[in-house]
Design an enzyme around this catalytic site. Structure first.
Site, PDB file in Angstrom:
ATOM      1  N   GLY A  49       3.822 -37.874  13.532  1.00 45.02           N
ATOM      2  CA  GLY A  49       3.642 -36.696  14.396  1.00 45.02           C
ATOM      3  C   GLY A  49       2.490 -35.868  13.866  1.00 45.02           C
ATOM      4  O   GLY A  49       2.481 -35.532  12.667  1.00 45.02           O
ATOM      5  N   ASP A 231      -2.416 -36.004  19.608  1.00 45.32           N
ATOM      6  CA  ASP A 231      -2.814 -36.351  18.240  1.00 45.32           C
ATOM      7  C   ASP A 231      -4.237 -35.926  17.938  1.00 45.32           C
ATOM      8  O   ASP A 231      -4.577 -35.669  16.783  1.00 45.32           O
ATOM      9  CB  ASP A 231      -2.640 -37.855  18.015  1.00 45.32           C
ATOM     10  CG  ASP A 231      -1.180 -38.220  18.018  1.00 45.32           C
ATOM     11  OD1 ASP A 231      -0.606 -38.406  19.115  1.00 45.32           O
ATOM     12  OD2 ASP A 231      -0.580 -38.260  16.924  1.00 45.32           O
TER      13      ASP A 231
HETATM   14  C1  LIG Z   1       3.309 -33.306  18.169  1.00 42.93           C
HETATM   15  S1  LIG Z   1       2.367 -34.670  17.683  1.00 42.93           S
HETATM   16  C2  LIG Z   1       3.333 -35.917  18.353  1.00 42.93           C
HETATM   17  C3  LIG Z   1       2.539 -37.131  18.673  1.00 42.93           C
HETATM   18  O1  LIG Z   1       2.457 -38.005  17.528  1.00 42.93           O
HETATM   19  C4  LIG Z   1       3.028 -39.228  17.909  1.00 42.93           C
HETATM   20  O2  LIG Z   1       2.420 -40.330  17.313  1.00 42.93           O
HETATM   21  P1  LIG Z   1       3.170 -41.033  16.050  1.00 42.93           P
HETATM   22  O3  LIG Z   1       4.637 -41.029  16.340  1.00 42.93           O
HETATM   23  O4  LIG Z   1       2.539 -42.405  16.034  1.00 42.93           O
HETATM   24  O5  LIG Z   1       2.777 -40.177  14.860  1.00 42.93           O
HETATM   25  C5  LIG Z   1       2.838 -39.278  19.393  1.00 42.93           C
HETATM   26  O6  LIG Z   1       1.501 -39.535  19.741  1.00 42.93           O
HETATM   27  C6  LIG Z   1       3.226 -37.884  19.758  1.00 42.93           C
HETATM   28  O7  LIG Z   1       2.863 -37.430  21.020  1.00 42.93           O
END
Ligand SMILES: CSC[C@H]1O[C@H](OP(=O)(O)O)[C@H](O)[C@@H]1O
EC number: 5.3.1.23
Length: 338
Positions: A49, A231
């Site tokens: 995240g 992101d």
């Molecule tokens: C609030 S940022 C959340 C964003 O990050 C996630 O990616 P990951 O789980 O691979 O870190 C995803 O893109 C979410 O929307």
């Protein structure tokens, strides 16, 4: 719920992190006492995240400074290992750089700056949630909303509160959420495992759906608006977010539904001119060839596994931060922060 990432100053200092790979089955906190273990936790999405990665990056610089208090060059080299783990979320490198900027003042100053990053996150996300909730209320029908979301942009994706799901929390507190449709989000199922878990904790009505059912839900009139996190946001408002976000935007436009991105200013990268310049992380094909260790494709099958995609700004009703909104091709800055 503890902060998603935090600092434990005992025994020479360590990073603590909610183990997001264990959810929803088990809620446990890991204590990461080395840069190696922090790098591994970011790489395998124990910590994930964008804002949570920003906190982890700052804490990684603090951990390196504590481990090598008399060797600045080693600290910088170790901090770079943390910054380089995942390329798309701009928050990770920014968090490292912000804490590392105080290295000349000593390890305690680096730790203090990392803690400031953590402390600011919740305040920022609550302000962001209020602004994004206002935008969704203005764009939607005058009744509690049926919202569709993708991946996880809740407290688990941040240090606390959440971004896209933080807007949902704010709307729910206002009595303005009828239901949330949560896309499971293949291949790592952040929606099924994390967003559903958070919605249950929040007491918000929700249903889980497979990613490929989202467009149909819009076509059948089950959705009033789409809300997600981000992101990396380019200067022109293009948004990099979990793979599948672009498809949702295309379907939302097709059905005349507003799609809102909610993300902190720390995710906006004005040095990236457009979405075409955003590096998209490609992840191991093993994540797609199996679910929870059970093979779902023949061994050795070639895989296309980008972790993110880019949604052009023109497909979005608004991109909202805690102090600005991008819509109709331009950034509008909030005059007075509330
Ligand atoms: C609030 S940022 C959340 C964003 O990050 C996630 O990616 P990951 O789980 O691979 O870190 C995803 O893109 C979410 O929307």
């Amino acid at each position: 719920m503890a902060r998603t990432v935090d600092w434990d100053d005992g025994d020479g200092g360590a990073v603590t992190a909610i183990d997001q790979r264990a959810l929803p089955g088990e809620y446990r906190v890991q204590r990461l006492a080395s840069v190696d273990s922090l790098v591994a936790a970011i790489a395998d999405l124990t910590i994930r995240g964008a804002p949570a990665l920003g906190g982890a990056g700052a804490l990684g610089a603090a951990l390196a400074a504590r481990r090598h208090p008399d060797d600045p060059a080693r600290v910088r080299a170790e901090a770079e290992r943390v910054a380089a783990v995942r390329p798309t979320a701009v928050n990770l490198r920014r968090g490292v750089e912000r804490a590392l900027a105080r290295l000349d003042e000593g390890a305690d100053a680096v730790v203090a700056e990392a803690l400031a990053v953590l402390d600011e996150d919740e305040t920022t996300n609550r302000r962001l949630g209020r602004r994004a909730a206002d935008v969704l209320t203005a764009l939607g029908p005058d009744r509690p909303l049926r919202l569709l979301t993708h991946c996880n942009s809740g407290a688990l994706a941040t240090v606390a509160w959440g971004t896209g799901l933080g807007a949902v929390r704010e709307l729910a507190e206002r009595g303005r959420v009828a239901e949330v449709l949560a896309c499971e989000t293949r291949p790592l199922l952040q929606g099924a495992r994390l967003t559903v878990w958070e919605l249950r904790e929040m007491g918000v009505a929700h249903r889980l759906l497979v990613d490929s059912a989202a467009a149909s839900a819009m076509a059948r009139g089950l959705v009033d608006a789409v809300v997600v996190g981000a992101d990396r946001i380019a200067a022109n408002g293009d948004v990099a977010n979990k793979i599948g976000t672009y498809a949702l935007a295309c379907a939302a436009v097709r059905h005349g539904l507003p799609m809102v991105v909610a993300a902190p200013e720390s995710t906006v990268d004005h040095a990236t001119v457009s979405g075409e310049d955003i590096v998209i992380e490609e992840r191991d094909g093993a994540e797609v060839r199996a679910v929870a260790g059970v093979p779902t494709a023949p061994e050795g099958t070639a895989v296309y596994n980008p972790a993110f995609d880019v949604t052009p700004a023109e497909l979005l009703a608004a991109v909202v931060t805690e102090r600005a909104t991008f819509r109709a091709g331009a950034w509008e800055r909030e005059a007075v922060l509330r």
